[in-house]
Design a protein around this motif. Structure first.
Motif, PDB file in Angstrom:
ATOM      1  N   LEU A  74       6.969  16.397   7.238  1.00  0.00           N
ATOM      2  CA  LEU A  74       7.442  16.147   6.556  1.00  0.00           C
ATOM      3  C   LEU A  74       5.531  16.427   5.518  1.00  0.00           C
ATOM      4  O   LEU A  74       4.567  15.120   6.461  1.00  0.00           O
ATOM      5  CB  LEU A  74       8.181  14.901   6.017  1.00  0.00           C
ATOM      6  N   VAL A  75       5.425  15.656   3.717  1.00  0.00           N
ATOM      7  CA  VAL A  75       4.719  16.066   3.264  1.00  0.00           C
ATOM      8  C   VAL A  75       4.641  14.941   2.193  1.00  0.00           C
ATOM      9  O   VAL A  75       5.660  14.804   1.373  1.00  0.00           O
ATOM     10  CB  VAL A  75       3.302  17.470   2.722  1.00  0.00           C
ATOM     11  N   SER A  76       3.721  14.042   1.979  1.00  0.00           N
ATOM     12  CA  SER A  76       3.815  13.145   1.146  1.00  0.00           C
ATOM     13  C   SER A  76       2.131  13.037  -0.547  1.00  0.00           C
ATOM     14  O   SER A  76       1.461  13.691   0.605  1.00  0.00           O
ATOM     15  CB  SER A  76       3.915  11.154   0.520  1.00  0.00           C
ATOM     16  N   VAL A  77       2.734  13.244  -1.410  1.00  0.00           N
ATOM     17  CA  VAL A  77       1.146  13.209  -2.097  1.00  0.00           C
ATOM     18  C   VAL A  77       1.672  11.648  -2.757  1.00  0.00           C
ATOM     19  O   VAL A  77       0.026  11.365  -3.984  1.00  0.00           O
ATOM     20  CB  VAL A  77       1.343  14.041  -3.294  1.00  0.00           C
ATOM     21  N   ALA A  78       1.686  10.999  -2.137  1.00  0.00           N
ATOM     22  CA  ALA A  78       1.990   9.407  -2.663  1.00  0.00           C
ATOM     23  C   ALA A  78       0.687   9.330  -2.410  1.00  0.00           C
ATOM     24  O   ALA A  78       0.406   9.140  -1.333  1.00  0.00           O
ATOM     25  CB  ALA A  78       3.430   8.686  -2.626  1.00  0.00           C
ATOM     26  N   PRO A  79      -0.363   8.002  -3.031  1.00  0.00           N
ATOM     27  CA  PRO A  79      -1.565   7.084  -2.649  1.00  0.00           C
ATOM     28  C   PRO A  79      -1.463   6.801  -1.994  1.00  0.00           C
ATOM     29  O   PRO A  79      -2.590   6.748  -0.956  1.00  0.00           O
ATOM     30  CB  PRO A  79      -1.341   6.498  -4.167  1.00  0.00           C
ATOM     31  N   ASN A  80      -0.761   5.223  -1.495  1.00  0.00           N
ATOM     32  CA  ASN A  80      -0.553   5.256  -0.505  1.00  0.00           C
ATOM     33  C   ASN A  80       1.184   5.095   0.305  1.00  0.00           C
ATOM     34  O   ASN A  80       2.607   4.189   0.789  1.00  0.00           O
ATOM     35  CB  ASN A  80      -0.771   3.574  -0.549  1.00  0.00           C
ATOM     36  N   PRO A  81       1.274   6.202   1.112  1.00  0.00           N
ATOM     37  CA  PRO A  81       3.031   6.859   1.222  1.00  0.00           C
ATOM     38  C   PRO A  81       2.867   5.720   2.613  1.00  0.00           C
ATOM     39  O   PRO A  81       2.874   5.168   3.797  1.00  0.00           O
ATOM     40  CB  PRO A  81       2.973   8.454   1.957  1.00  0.00           C
ATOM     41  N   ASN A  82       3.967   4.319   1.758  1.00  0.00           N
ATOM     42  CA  ASN A  82       4.458   3.357   2.901  1.00  0.00           C
ATOM     43  C   ASN A  82       5.454   3.043   3.926  1.00  0.00           C
ATOM     44  O   ASN A  82       6.707   1.772   4.246  1.00  0.00           O
ATOM     45  CB  ASN A  82       3.462   2.712   2.309  1.00  0.00           C
ATOM     46  N   SER A  83       6.752   4.188   3.169  1.00  0.00           N
ATOM     47  CA  SER A  83       8.178   4.148   4.001  1.00  0.00           C
ATOM     48  C   SER A  83       7.962   5.760   3.915  1.00  0.00           C
ATOM     49  O   SER A  83       8.082   6.888   3.182  1.00  0.00           O
ATOM     50  CB  SER A  83       9.080   3.347   2.547  1.00  0.00           C
ATOM     51  N   PHE A  84      10.017   6.082   4.757  1.00  0.00           N
ATOM     52  CA  PHE A  84      10.240   7.284   4.358  1.00  0.00           C
ATOM     53  C   PHE A  84      11.285   8.120   3.147  1.00  0.00           C
ATOM     54  O   PHE A  84      11.146   9.596   2.719  1.00  0.00           O
ATOM     55  CB  PHE A  84      11.773   7.259   5.488  1.00  0.00           C
ATOM     56  N   ASP A  85      10.835   7.197   1.784  1.00  0.00           N
ATOM     57  CA  ASP A  85      11.731   7.214   0.671  1.00  0.00           C
ATOM     58  C   ASP A  85      10.111   7.686   0.443  1.00  0.00           C
ATOM     59  O   ASP A  85      10.334   9.191  -0.954  1.00  0.00           O
ATOM     60  CB  ASP A  85      11.268   6.032   0.477  1.00  0.00           C
ATOM     61  N   THR A  86       8.600   7.628   0.328  1.00  0.00           N
ATOM     62  CA  THR A  86       7.937   8.314  -0.495  1.00  0.00           C
ATOM     63  C   THR A  86       7.652  10.138   0.207  1.00  0.00           C
ATOM     64  O   THR A  86       6.265  10.346   0.184  1.00  0.00           O
ATOM     65  CB  THR A  86       6.358   7.557   0.137  1.00  0.00           C
ATOM     66  N   PHE A  87       8.074  10.322   0.902  1.00  0.00           N
ATOM     67  CA  PHE A  87       8.398  11.581   1.937  1.00  0.00           C
ATOM     68  C   PHE A  87       9.524  12.396   1.161  1.00  0.00           C
ATOM     69  O   PHE A  87       9.839  13.437   1.885  1.00  0.00           O
ATOM     70  CB  PHE A  87       8.118  11.710   3.268  1.00  0.00           C
ATOM     71  N   LYS A  88      10.084  12.121   0.227  1.00  0.00           N
ATOM     72  CA  LYS A  88      11.317  12.556  -0.484  1.00  0.00           C
ATOM     73  C   LYS A  88      11.229  12.480  -1.934  1.00  0.00           C
ATOM     74  O   LYS A  88      10.532  11.899  -2.451  1.00  0.00           O
ATOM     75  CB  LYS A  88      12.478  11.344  -0.414  1.00  0.00           C
ATOM     76  N   SER A  89      11.914  13.216  -2.511  1.00  0.00           N
ATOM     77  CA  SER A  89      11.735  13.638  -3.668  1.00  0.00           C
ATOM     78  C   SER A  89      13.947  14.475  -4.574  1.00  0.00           C
ATOM     79  O   SER A  89      14.697  14.701  -3.814  1.00  0.00           O
ATOM     80  CB  SER A  89      10.763  14.926  -3.960  1.00  0.00           C
ATOM     81  N   ALA A 116       2.470  27.114   1.633  1.00  0.00           N
ATOM     82  CA  ALA A 116       4.075  27.239   1.245  1.00  0.00           C
ATOM     83  C   ALA A 116       4.378  26.470   1.325  1.00  0.00           C
ATOM     84  O   ALA A 116       6.329  26.705   1.119  1.00  0.00           O
ATOM     85  CB  ALA A 116       3.901  27.930   2.893  1.00  0.00           C
ATOM     86  N   SER A 117       4.285  24.928   0.994  1.00  0.00           N
ATOM     87  CA  SER A 117       5.540  24.438   1.008  1.00  0.00           C
ATOM     88  C   SER A 117       5.932  24.084  -0.473  1.00  0.00           C
ATOM     89  O   SER A 117       7.415  23.398  -0.245  1.00  0.00           O
ATOM     90  CB  SER A 117       4.427  23.088   1.408  1.00  0.00           C
ATOM     91  N   GLY A 118       5.502  24.619  -1.317  1.00  0.00           N
ATOM     92  CA  GLY A 118       6.123  24.553  -2.237  1.00  0.00           C
ATOM     93  C   GLY A 118       6.087  22.878  -2.785  1.00  0.00           C
ATOM     94  O   GLY A 118       6.825  23.025  -3.827  1.00  0.00           O
ATOM     95  N   VAL A 119       5.288  21.707  -3.022  1.00  0.00           N
ATOM     96  CA  VAL A 119       5.990  20.507  -3.045  1.00  0.00           C
ATOM     97  C   VAL A 119       5.168  20.677  -4.061  1.00  0.00           C
ATOM     98  O   VAL A 119       3.298  20.529  -3.564  1.00  0.00           O
ATOM     99  CB  VAL A 119       5.571  19.694  -1.930  1.00  0.00           C
ATOM    100  N   SER A 120       5.349  20.054  -4.963  1.00  0.00           N
ATOM    101  CA  SER A 120       4.524  19.545  -6.861  1.00  0.00           C
ATOM    102  C   SER A 120       3.385  19.157  -5.980  1.00  0.00           C
ATOM    103  O   SER A 120       3.837  17.854  -5.194  1.00  0.00           O
ATOM    104  CB  SER A 120       5.095  19.282  -8.044  1.00  0.00           C
ATOM    105  N   GLY A 121       1.840  19.294  -6.649  1.00  0.00           N
ATOM    106  CA  GLY A 121       1.034  18.732  -5.786  1.00  0.00           C
ATOM    107  C   GLY A 121       0.130  18.318  -4.854  1.00  0.00           C
ATOM    108  O   GLY A 121      -0.822  18.041  -4.385  1.00  0.00           O
ATOM    109  N   VAL A 122       0.959  18.897  -3.897  1.00  0.00           N
ATOM    110  CA  VAL A 122       0.084  20.396  -2.719  1.00  0.00           C
ATOM    111  C   VAL A 122      -0.891  21.115  -3.653  1.00  0.00           C
ATOM    112  O   VAL A 122      -0.539  22.272  -3.889  1.00  0.00           O
ATOM    113  CB  VAL A 122       1.084  20.317  -1.857  1.00  0.00           C
ATOM    114  N   GLU A 123      -2.229  20.900  -3.195  1.00  0.00           N
ATOM    115  CA  GLU A 123      -3.492  21.901  -3.901  1.00  0.00           C
ATOM    116  C   GLU A 123      -4.444  21.180  -3.667  1.00  0.00           C
ATOM    117  O   GLU A 123      -4.525  19.777  -2.911  1.00  0.00           O
ATOM    118  CB  GLU A 123      -2.905  21.484  -5.974  1.00  0.00           C
ATOM    119  N   ASP A 124      -5.589  21.858  -4.436  1.00  0.00           N
ATOM    120  CA  ASP A 124      -6.431  22.111  -3.623  1.00  0.00           C
ATOM    121  C   ASP A 124      -7.134  20.652  -3.926  1.00  0.00           C
ATOM    122  O   ASP A 124      -7.377  20.101  -5.098  1.00  0.00           O
ATOM    123  CB  ASP A 124      -7.636  22.901  -4.490  1.00  0.00           C
TER     124      ASP A 124
END
Length: 222
Positions: A74-89, A116-124
């Motif tokens: 799973l991937v999260s672009v949250a500044p401080n992912p601290n729960s399972f919900d921060t790996f969801k959209s 290849a994840s297609g998740v918004s914010g996963v970038e250089d």
């Protein structure tokens, strides 16, 4: 009454998890076996020392001691992912790599192309966190790594050379085993590698669990 101790041992054995270790990238904290069933292996706060990681052609390395297991990322672009919900959209998990399964134990180097994840914010240049999820049939286990993505980063030679697959001769729950090297893939290769984990194919896994034992494991190739 003389059979009571055996009954107690049997019931306890159902609660034992087959632990795994995230060898690379560096996890959020030191390995604590009892914490692995919890979010990010018991580490809820982001680390300040992130690992530089390629946007394309990356990989992660794990050691695990359970036969017939599956893993996803799973991937999260949250500044401080601290729960399972921060790996969801929208209530849906954000997969960097869908479930894939393997029958053997040992050390595994698994390709991970975050672009290849297609998740918004996963970038250089993005700060992201990946959560490795592993299911060995007795419940899900978790380890996290905090990363900074780079489109022009390549792994140093020592990290590249450590990307090999070794399958163990027997099951060992989170401990060292004697291993025999198998055919290894170069990081980011499109080959199948060891079992079904070496390539980038997405293999969702449905598993029915009962009393800590796998009832069914069905892999459907998309």
């Amino acid at each position: 009454m003389k059979f009571a101790p055996l009954a107690v041992l049997a019931s306890l054995s159902l609660g034992v998890h087959a632990h795994f270790r995230l060898l690379f990238p560096e996890p959020r904290g030191v390995f604590v076996a009892d914490q692995e069933p919890n979010f990010c292996g018991g580490y809820s706060d982001v680390t300040t020392n992130r690992t530089t990681f390629p946007l394309e052609g990356g990989f992660f390395r794990i050691r695990q001691g359970h036969e017939d297991w599956s893993t996803s990322v799973l991937v999260s672009v949250a500044p401080n992912p601290n729960s399972f919900d921060t790996f969801k959209s929208g209530g849906e998990d954000l997969y960097a790599r869908f479930w894939a399964n393997e029958s053997k134990t040992g050390n595994f180097c698994i390709p991970l192309d975050l672009s290849a994840s297609g998740v918004s914010g996963v970038e250089d240049g993005a700060n992201v966190t990946i959560q490795i999820v592993l299911n060995g049939g007795d419940g899900q286990l978790y380890q996290c790594a905090d990363l900074t993505l780079s489109s022009n980063y390549t792994f140093p030679s020592d990290i590249q050379s450590a990307c090999v697959n070794e399958t163990a001769d027997h099951t060992a729950h989170g401990t060292e085993t004697s291993t025999s090297p198998s055919t290894s893939e170069t990081a980011g290769s499109s080959g199948s590698g060891n079992g079904q984990l070496g390539g980038f194919e997405h293999l969702p896994v449905l598993s029915a669990l009962g009393a800590g034992v796998v009832g069914a494991l069905i892999a459907i190739a998309l």
